[in-house]
Design a protein around this motif. Structure first.
Motif, PDB file in Angstrom:
ATOM      1  N   GLY A  22       0.788  -1.234   0.000  1.00  0.00           N
ATOM      2  CA  GLY A  22       0.000   0.000   0.000  1.00  0.00           C
ATOM      3  C   GLY A  22       0.817   1.279   0.000  1.00  0.00           C
ATOM      4  N   ASP A  23       0.099   2.334   0.247  1.00  0.00           N
ATOM      5  CA  ASP A  23       0.694   3.665   0.320  1.00  0.00           C
ATOM      6  C   ASP A  23       1.172   3.886   1.746  1.00  0.00           C
ATOM      7  OD1 ASP A  23       1.444   6.171  -0.137  1.00  0.00           O
ATOM      8  OD2 ASP A  23      -0.506   6.921  -0.846  1.00  0.00           O
ATOM      9  N   PRO A  24       2.442   4.242   1.951  1.00  0.00           N
ATOM     10  CA  PRO A  24       2.933   4.405   3.326  1.00  0.00           C
ATOM     11  C   PRO A  24       2.116   5.418   4.133  1.00  0.00           C
ATOM     12  CG  PRO A  24       4.755   4.477   1.758  1.00  0.00           C
ATOM     13  CD  PRO A  24       3.507   4.428   0.962  1.00  0.00           C
ATOM     14  N   SER A  25       1.512   6.383   3.473  1.00  0.00           N
ATOM     15  CA  SER A  25       0.766   7.404   4.220  1.00  0.00           C
ATOM     16  C   SER A  25      -0.464   6.819   4.889  1.00  0.00           C
ATOM     17  CB  SER A  25       0.362   8.535   3.276  1.00  0.00           C
ATOM     18  OG  SER A  25      -0.486   8.010   2.279  1.00  0.00           O
ATOM     19  N   ASN A  26      -1.003   5.675   4.346  1.00  0.00           N
ATOM     20  CA  ASN A  26      -2.179   5.059   4.946  1.00  0.00           C
ATOM     21  C   ASN A  26      -1.842   4.307   6.224  1.00  0.00           C
ATOM     22  OD1 ASN A  26      -3.921   5.982   3.106  1.00  0.00           O
ATOM     23  ND2 ASN A  26      -4.122   4.064   1.945  1.00  0.00           N
ATOM     24  N   ASN A  27      -0.559   3.894   6.341  1.00  0.00           N
ATOM     25  CA  ASN A  27      -0.193   3.037   7.464  1.00  0.00           C
ATOM     26  C   ASN A  27       0.329   3.854   8.635  1.00  0.00           C
ATOM     27  OD1 ASN A  27      -0.845   0.877   5.852  1.00  0.00           O
ATOM     28  ND2 ASN A  27       1.251   0.755   5.026  1.00  0.00           N
ATOM     29  N   LEU A  28      -0.315   3.687   9.761  1.00  0.00           N
ATOM     30  CA  LEU A  28       0.128   4.378  10.962  1.00  0.00           C
ATOM     31  C   LEU A  28       1.381   3.717  11.501  1.00  0.00           C
ATOM     32  CD1 LEU A  28      -3.349   4.903  12.624  1.00  0.00           C
ATOM     33  CD2 LEU A  28      -1.957   6.613  11.458  1.00  0.00           C
ATOM     34  N   ASN A  29       1.423   2.367  11.379  1.00  0.00           N
ATOM     35  CA  ASN A  29       2.556   1.655  11.952  1.00  0.00           C
ATOM     36  C   ASN A  29       3.168   0.759  10.877  1.00  0.00           C
ATOM     37  OD1 ASN A  29       4.352   0.200  13.425  1.00  0.00           O
ATOM     38  ND2 ASN A  29       2.982  -0.042  15.176  1.00  0.00           N
ATOM     39  N   ASP A  30       4.343   1.169  10.372  1.00  0.00           N
ATOM     40  CA  ASP A  30       4.967   0.435   9.283  1.00  0.00           C
ATOM     41  C   ASP A  30       5.398  -0.957   9.705  1.00  0.00           C
ATOM     42  OD1 ASP A  30       4.685   1.919   7.114  1.00  0.00           O
ATOM     43  OD2 ASP A  30       6.749   2.648   6.976  1.00  0.00           O
ATOM     44  N   VAL A  31       5.868  -1.117  10.909  1.00  0.00           N
ATOM     45  CA  VAL A  31       6.400  -2.401  11.380  1.00  0.00           C
ATOM     46  C   VAL A  31       5.293  -3.458  11.395  1.00  0.00           C
ATOM     47  CG1 VAL A  31       7.611  -3.560  13.257  1.00  0.00           C
ATOM     48  CG2 VAL A  31       8.090  -1.156  12.760  1.00  0.00           C
ATOM     49  N   GLU A  32       4.094  -3.068  11.845  1.00  0.00           N
ATOM     50  CA  GLU A  32       3.012  -4.026  11.959  1.00  0.00           C
ATOM     51  C   GLU A  32       2.502  -4.467  10.581  1.00  0.00           C
ATOM     52  OE1 GLU A  32       0.065  -4.043  15.654  1.00  0.00           O
ATOM     53  OE2 GLU A  32      -0.724  -3.016  13.897  1.00  0.00           O
ATOM     54  N   GLU A  33       2.571  -3.527   9.623  1.00  0.00           N
ATOM     55  CA  GLU A  33       2.037  -3.840   8.303  1.00  0.00           C
ATOM     56  C   GLU A  33       3.008  -4.622   7.443  1.00  0.00           C
ATOM     57  OE1 GLU A  33      -0.958  -3.290   6.778  1.00  0.00           O
ATOM     58  OE2 GLU A  33      -1.611  -2.898   8.836  1.00  0.00           O
ATOM     59  N   LYS A  34       4.251  -4.794   7.903  1.00  0.00           N
ATOM     60  CA  LYS A  34       5.226  -5.537   7.113  1.00  0.00           C
ATOM     61  C   LYS A  34       4.748  -6.976   6.909  1.00  0.00           C
ATOM     62  CE  LYS A  34      10.246  -5.513   6.837  1.00  0.00           C
ATOM     63  NZ  LYS A  34      10.333  -4.916   5.507  1.00  0.00           N
ATOM     64  N   PHE A  35       4.979  -7.449   5.681  1.00  0.00           N
ATOM     65  CA  PHE A  35       4.472  -8.770   5.309  1.00  0.00           C
ATOM     66  C   PHE A  35       5.228  -9.872   6.050  1.00  0.00           C
ATOM     67  CE2 PHE A  35       4.653 -12.418   2.316  1.00  0.00           C
ATOM     68  CZ  PHE A  35       3.336 -12.782   2.458  1.00  0.00           C
ATOM     69  N   GLN A  36       4.475 -10.727   6.735  1.00  0.00           N
ATOM     70  CA  GLN A  36       5.071 -11.845   7.483  1.00  0.00           C
ATOM     71  C   GLN A  36       4.657 -13.157   6.824  1.00  0.00           C
ATOM     72  OE1 GLN A  36       6.982 -11.589  10.249  1.00  0.00           O
ATOM     73  NE2 GLN A  36       6.849  -9.348  10.415  1.00  0.00           N
ATOM     74  N   PRO A  37       5.524 -13.747   5.961  1.00  0.00           N
ATOM     75  CA  PRO A  37       5.104 -14.963   5.233  1.00  0.00           C
ATOM     76  C   PRO A  37       4.747 -16.112   6.165  1.00  0.00           C
ATOM     77  CG  PRO A  37       7.448 -14.495   4.867  1.00  0.00           C
ATOM     78  CD  PRO A  37       6.868 -13.309   5.581  1.00  0.00           C
ATOM     79  N   GLY A  38       5.496 -16.307   7.213  1.00  0.00           N
ATOM     80  CA  GLY A  38       5.222 -17.397   8.150  1.00  0.00           C
ATOM     81  C   GLY A  38       3.841 -17.282   8.742  1.00  0.00           C
ATOM     82  N   GLU A  39       3.519 -16.077   9.183  1.00  0.00           N
ATOM     83  CA  GLU A  39       2.206 -15.853   9.796  1.00  0.00           C
ATOM     84  C   GLU A  39       1.078 -16.072   8.789  1.00  0.00           C
ATOM     85  OE1 GLU A  39       1.354 -12.096  11.744  1.00  0.00           O
ATOM     86  OE2 GLU A  39       2.921 -12.638  13.177  1.00  0.00           O
ATOM     87  N   MET A  40       1.314 -15.534   7.579  1.00  0.00           N
ATOM     88  CA  MET A  40       0.293 -15.667   6.532  1.00  0.00           C
ATOM     89  C   MET A  40       0.043 -17.146   6.220  1.00  0.00           C
ATOM     90  SD  MET A  40      -0.299 -16.317   3.120  1.00  0.00           S
ATOM     91  CE  MET A  40       0.979 -15.974   1.947  1.00  0.00           C
ATOM     92  N   ILE A  41       1.136 -17.899   6.082  1.00  0.00           N
ATOM     93  CA  ILE A  41       0.990 -19.318   5.728  1.00  0.00           C
ATOM     94  C   ILE A  41       0.285 -20.070   6.855  1.00  0.00           C
ATOM     95  CG2 ILE A  41       2.286 -21.453   5.342  1.00  0.00           C
ATOM     96  CD1 ILE A  41       4.336 -19.725   3.820  1.00  0.00           C
ATOM     97  N   MET A  42       0.707 -19.836   8.088  1.00  0.00           N
ATOM     98  CA  MET A  42       0.073 -20.521   9.214  1.00  0.00           C
ATOM     99  C   MET A  42      -1.396 -20.147   9.308  1.00  0.00           C
ATOM    100  SD  MET A  42       2.204 -22.526  10.224  1.00  0.00           S
ATOM    101  CE  MET A  42       1.709 -23.256  11.742  1.00  0.00           C
ATOM    102  N   HIS A  43      -1.704 -18.891   9.028  1.00  0.00           N
ATOM    103  CA  HIS A  43      -3.098 -18.452   9.074  1.00  0.00           C
ATOM    104  C   HIS A  43      -3.936 -19.230   8.064  1.00  0.00           C
ATOM    105  CE1 HIS A  43      -6.530 -15.774   9.400  1.00  0.00           C
ATOM    106  NE2 HIS A  43      -6.547 -15.739   8.075  1.00  0.00           N
ATOM    107  N   HIS A  44      -3.360 -19.497   6.885  1.00  0.00           N
ATOM    108  CA  HIS A  44      -4.131 -20.208   5.862  1.00  0.00           C
ATOM    109  C   HIS A  44      -4.251 -21.687   6.159  1.00  0.00           C
ATOM    110  CE1 HIS A  44      -3.879 -16.636   3.299  1.00  0.00           C
ATOM    111  NE2 HIS A  44      -4.935 -17.170   2.704  1.00  0.00           N
ATOM    112  N   ILE A  45      -3.225 -22.240   6.812  1.00  0.00           N
ATOM    113  CA  ILE A  45      -3.241 -23.688   7.050  1.00  0.00           C
ATOM    114  C   ILE A  45      -4.079 -24.043   8.271  1.00  0.00           C
ATOM    115  CG2 ILE A  45      -1.732 -25.547   7.854  1.00  0.00           C
ATOM    116  CD1 ILE A  45       0.296 -24.481   5.850  1.00  0.00           C
TER     117      ILE A  45
END
Lengths: 352, 164
Positions: A22-45
């Motif tokens: 996304g657009d950095p201006s939309n994100n209040l917290n950049d660290v939280e919005e960073k893509f976490q592949p492990g979390e995403m994969i576990m969430h789907h499984i």
């Protein structure tokens, strides 16, 4: 399905960098919005209490599913998962914490004593998928069984002619060959049901959008129940010959039996355990590989959008390859599970 | 660890739903389907067996017909053979009959000829006797005229006689 899948793949390439990175201006917290592949994969499984469809401009779009809680003191409670607001809100003293329902104190901290009294029998994503697959199985097979009743001694038609060779395959090449002509009929309904249940759910797990995509056969609970049933049936149908080979293998010297018998007894439990782990690991691994290839797009996309677009082509091709492989695995795992179950039954009823 | 920890909820739903599915499928789907498949297979087997039997029956009928034809052929040949034999026999019989007739007629003819001959000889003898008497008369008459001449005449007359 593949064409649709490719379309969705490319559409998601267009949409997701906008919402995830996304657009950095939309994100209040950049660290939280960073893509976490492990979390995403576990969430789907893993199982979830709502059916997440997509993220739209930073908001998750999902279908709420019923939450059913049995509390040992206060009894049943049934409400929709939307009340939890994706884990942000507390409802009736319950809160969703990383996919688990917990009881909370007034200040919002976890109440361990109350949490232990909760039985979570919710219709989760996997339970919903389970019910859906059962509805599909029942409607398909009862409708073709009616056709068999109506058109006796006639050539099969439509979906009947698609499924008939598979039914005959399970009957002749799995049940008959592994159990033997005398006993196979007793086990055939179970073997057929298991085969089509696993096969259908493996395929549904590969469909990347609602109502597919739940990792049902890759969730440890499902192979566990199936393997437990195989274990129960094997143990109950064990004949003299079977037990004799476990406790006192004929033709083996007494001292060797001291080693062999514990191994054989261990083997009785090991067989269904392996059955469970094989199905669980194969399906979960397939999902993880496919999701990993998708994650690569976003990992590179975070570095620069151009790299993301470039990698997406290769990831897409790899996912395509994996998807075709998974179609084969879907059939293969159903076949292997059914065949091994049939072989265990065959060993149990063997007579000399 | 979350991955290999089974959910109590899913375990519960999976167990109940799968057992239900198993029994419903057994009663309403697998039973009729497997029965129909077995029946169809038995029907196909039966038809194949019946076709085999029918084929054998046709083969039997064909061999029977061939046997009858063969018998007819043999009989025909026999009849022709007998007829030919009869014809030959008949011809021989007729021939011998004709021969017998001819020979009997020959015998009759010969006898007749002999009789005729005998009669002719008798007649000739009578004629000779008559002539002899006549000649003798003439000779006697002539004797009375010329004795030598008479002798000459008798001699000549007798020599001219042929008794054949």
């Amino acid at each position: 399905m593949l064409r649709l899948f490719i379309s969705i793949l490319f559409l998601s390439v267009l949409l997701c960098p906008a919402s995830s990175i996304g657009d950095p201006s939309n994100n209040l917290n950049d660290v939280e919005e960073k893509f976490q592949p492990g979390e995403m994969i576990m969430h789907h499984i893993l199982d979830t209490h709502d059916w997440h469809i997509l993220d739209w401009q930073g908001h998750a779009v999902s279908i709420p599913l019923p939450i059913i809680i049995f509390h040992e003191d206060t009894g049943w409670e049934i409400f929709l998962s939307s009340k939890f607001n994706h884990g942000h809100d507390v409802y009736n003293g319950y809160k969703l914490d990383h996919g688990n329902i917990i009881a909370v104190n007034a200040d919002g901290s976890k109440n361990i004593k109350e949490t232990d009294k909760i039985w979570d029998l919710s219709i989760t994503k996997n339970v919903f998928s389970l019910l859906l697959s059962i509805v599909i199985l029942l409607s398909v097979f009862i409708s073709i069984s009616n056709r068999y009743k109506k058109n006796k001694n006639k050539a099969p038609k439509g979906i009947q002619s698609l499924l008939e060779p598979i039914i005959i395959f399970v009957r002749d090449d799995i049940a008959k060959s592994a159990i033997g002509d005398k006993d196979y009929k007793r086990y055939l309904p179970f073997l057929l049901t298991v085969f089509f249940f696993i096969f259908l759910n493996n395929l549904l797990g590969l469909v990347p959008f609602f109502p597919g995509g739940a990792n049902l056969t890759g969730n440890i609970a499902v192979p566990m129940v199936l393997a437990a049933m195989v274990f129960i049936i094997t143990t109950l149908s064990g004949k003299k010959y079977y037990w004799k080979h476990i406790f006192a293998m004929p033709g083996v010297p007494k001292p060797v039996l001291l080693i062999l018998t514990p191994i054989e007894i261990f083997g009785v439990f090991l067989k269904p355990l392996v059955l469970m782990i094989r199905l669980f690991a194969n399906i979960t691994a397939g999902h993880i590989i496919i999701l990993s290839f998708f994650s690569m797009i976003f990992i590179f996309g975070e570095m620069s959008p151009i790299a993301g677009y470039g990698v997406s082509v290769f990831s897409g091709l790899f996912v395509l390859f994996m998807m075709t492989l998974e179609l084969l695995v879907a059939f293969l795992q159903a076949y292997v599970f059914t065949l091994l179950a049939a072989m265990y039954f065959g060993m149990a009823v063997e007579e000399h | 660890m979350e991955l290999v920890k089974p959910d109590i909820g899913l375990l519960f739903w999976m167990t109940t739903c799968f057992i239900l599915l198993l029994f419903i499928m057994k009663k309403f789907a697998w039973g009729p389907i497997l029965n129909a498949l077995n029946e169809r297979e038995a029907g196909i087997q039966k038809s194949l067996d019946e076709a085999e039997i029918a084929k054998k029956q046709v083969e039997d009928a064909v061999s029977k017909v061939e046997k009858i034809l063969e018998e007819g052929r043999v009989e025909k040949e026999n009849i022709i053979k007998i007829a030919q034999q009869e014809l030959v026999d008949y011809k021989l019989e007729q021939q011998s009959k004709i021969n017998a007739q001819i020979s009997s007629q020959l015998v009759i003819a010969k006898e007749e000829i002999i009789q005729q001959k005998r009669a002719a000889v008798d007649e000739l003898k009578n004629k000779v006797a008559e002539l002899s008497i006549e000649i003798a008369e003439k000779i006697i008459k002539k004797e009375l005229e010329n004795k030598e001449q008479h002798n000459q005449l008798i001699k000549e007359s007798v020599e001219t006689l042929d008794f054949n």
